[in-house]
Design an enzyme around this catalytic site. Sequence first.
Site, short mmCIF file in Angstrom:
data_model
loop_
_atom_site.label_atom_id
_atom_site.label_comp_id
_atom_site.label_asym_id
_atom_site.label_seq_id
_atom_site.Cartn_x
_atom_site.Cartn_y
_atom_site.Cartn_z
N TYR A 109 44.89 30.25 -54.85
CA TYR A 109 43.79 29.29 -54.97
C TYR A 109 42.67 29.89 -55.84
O TYR A 109 42.25 31.03 -55.62
CB TYR A 109 43.29 28.91 -53.57
N ASP A 159 47.68 33.51 -46.46
CA ASP A 159 47.04 32.19 -46.50
C ASP A 159 48.15 31.17 -46.21
O ASP A 159 49.03 30.94 -47.03
CB ASP A 159 46.42 31.98 -47.89
N1 PLP Z 1 43.25 28.53 -49.65
C1 PLP Z 1 43.89 27.50 -50.24
C2 PLP Z 1 45.37 27.57 -50.44
C3 PLP Z 1 43.17 26.39 -50.66
O1 PLP Z 1 43.81 25.37 -51.27
C4 PLP Z 1 41.76 26.36 -50.46
C5 PLP Z 1 40.95 25.22 -50.92
O2 PLP Z 1 41.39 24.37 -51.67
C6 PLP Z 1 41.15 27.45 -49.85
C7 PLP Z 1 41.92 28.51 -49.46
C8 PLP Z 1 39.65 27.47 -49.62
O3 PLP Z 1 39.35 26.66 -48.52
P1 PLP Z 1 37.95 25.86 -48.35
O4 PLP Z 1 37.87 24.88 -49.46
O5 PLP Z 1 38.10 25.24 -46.98
O6 PLP Z 1 36.88 26.89 -48.40
#
Ligand code: PLP
Length: 383
Positions: free
Chosen positions: A99, A171
């Site tokens: 991400y 993640d």
């Molecule tokens: N990890 C992944 C795979 C994501 O797609 C995202 C956000 O799009 C995040 C982390 C970050 O999360 P947040 O937007 O809730 O801070």
Amino acid sequence: MKFNTKTIHGGQHHEKVTGSIMPPVFMTSTFAQTSPGKPVGEYGYSRSANPTRNALEDALASIENGTRGLAFASGLAATDSVMKLLKPGDEVIAMDDLYGGSYRMFTQIYQNFGIKFHFVDMTDLKKLESLVNSNTKLVWAETPSNPLMKIADIAEISKISKKHNILFAVDNTFATPYLQKPLDLGADIVMHSATKYLGGHSDVIAGALIVKDKELGKKLHFTQFATGGTLGPMDSFLVLRGIKTLHLRMQRHCENGIKVADFLEAHTLVKRVYYPGLKNHPNHETAKKQMIGGFGGMVSFTFASGKLKDAVLFLENLKVFTLAESLGGVESLANHPTTMAHASLPAEKRADIGITDDMVRLSVGVEDIDDLLQDLEQALSLC
Ligand code: PLP
């Protein structure tokens, strides 16, 4: 308790006074004390603990087979608390395709604090292990990855991490524990953007960490409490409510996801489809091994023409899918990684790992599949 029961009952108790099935939303910052340092109940101040947040945290621990869950103000706030376990001089090995916001945090915030990041294609385990040295303290994987849907072998990476005494965080936003349980496969920390499938209704920004090791849980709770990235009670309630239907939604996301991937793969205007459930996906065998019960609702694809203009035309003409950031809600969304979710990656880095300007990422929702396919067909017909 089986997973489909845990989503509803895991870690949950009826409220003691009224028998309320759902926990009340404890909209309070603080709790009365009878004498200095002697609170009336177990609670002192909501940054440290709040009963509604605790109900969600117990549900998170239950569905990921952990001992402790922690709920954060966003996925990035959760990631941030993991990074704060590190100190200057430490090194992190992270997935090359992840991400964009995680990449931005690692390179634009934590690199300035003297932490070194190595980005690597984690489907190549030899390459990953070759980067390990005595300063390596954390391996950070995202699987399936965003937006290329690469699959990192969690069990194999956890063997490498354990051999070298390195923390291993996954993640698990795209797969969710419905499909994949990293802690059972040997990971130390599971992270979620609970904004996505856990919340499931595009109505909340939230994050989560879940661990098996109690000492690590205490450390992460200390960081959360000391730096303050906690989730509020109303948002905790919304994520908890979302989790109760996670298994039902994920089942439909998976059913629709594979149908969309098959449809796109057969389409003459499409060049390549990125979906771990397709037999020709380079990591399909690893996906089959660690994603139990389906392959999720995230599908990326590129155009046969290779042209940005086709991706833009397609995205502008969708009617059931909405062009928007985010993913994992009941409604189908479409995203252009180059200008949206992955805009924070430098262009040469995107080109390096294969995120092209003609790439589209779909979050396939739980609508009727006929309407979704018809929408994709009509938007493609205008390209
Ligand atoms: N990890 C992944 C795979 C994501 O797609 C995202 C956000 O799009 C995040 C982390 C970050 O999360 P947040 O937007 O809730 O801070």
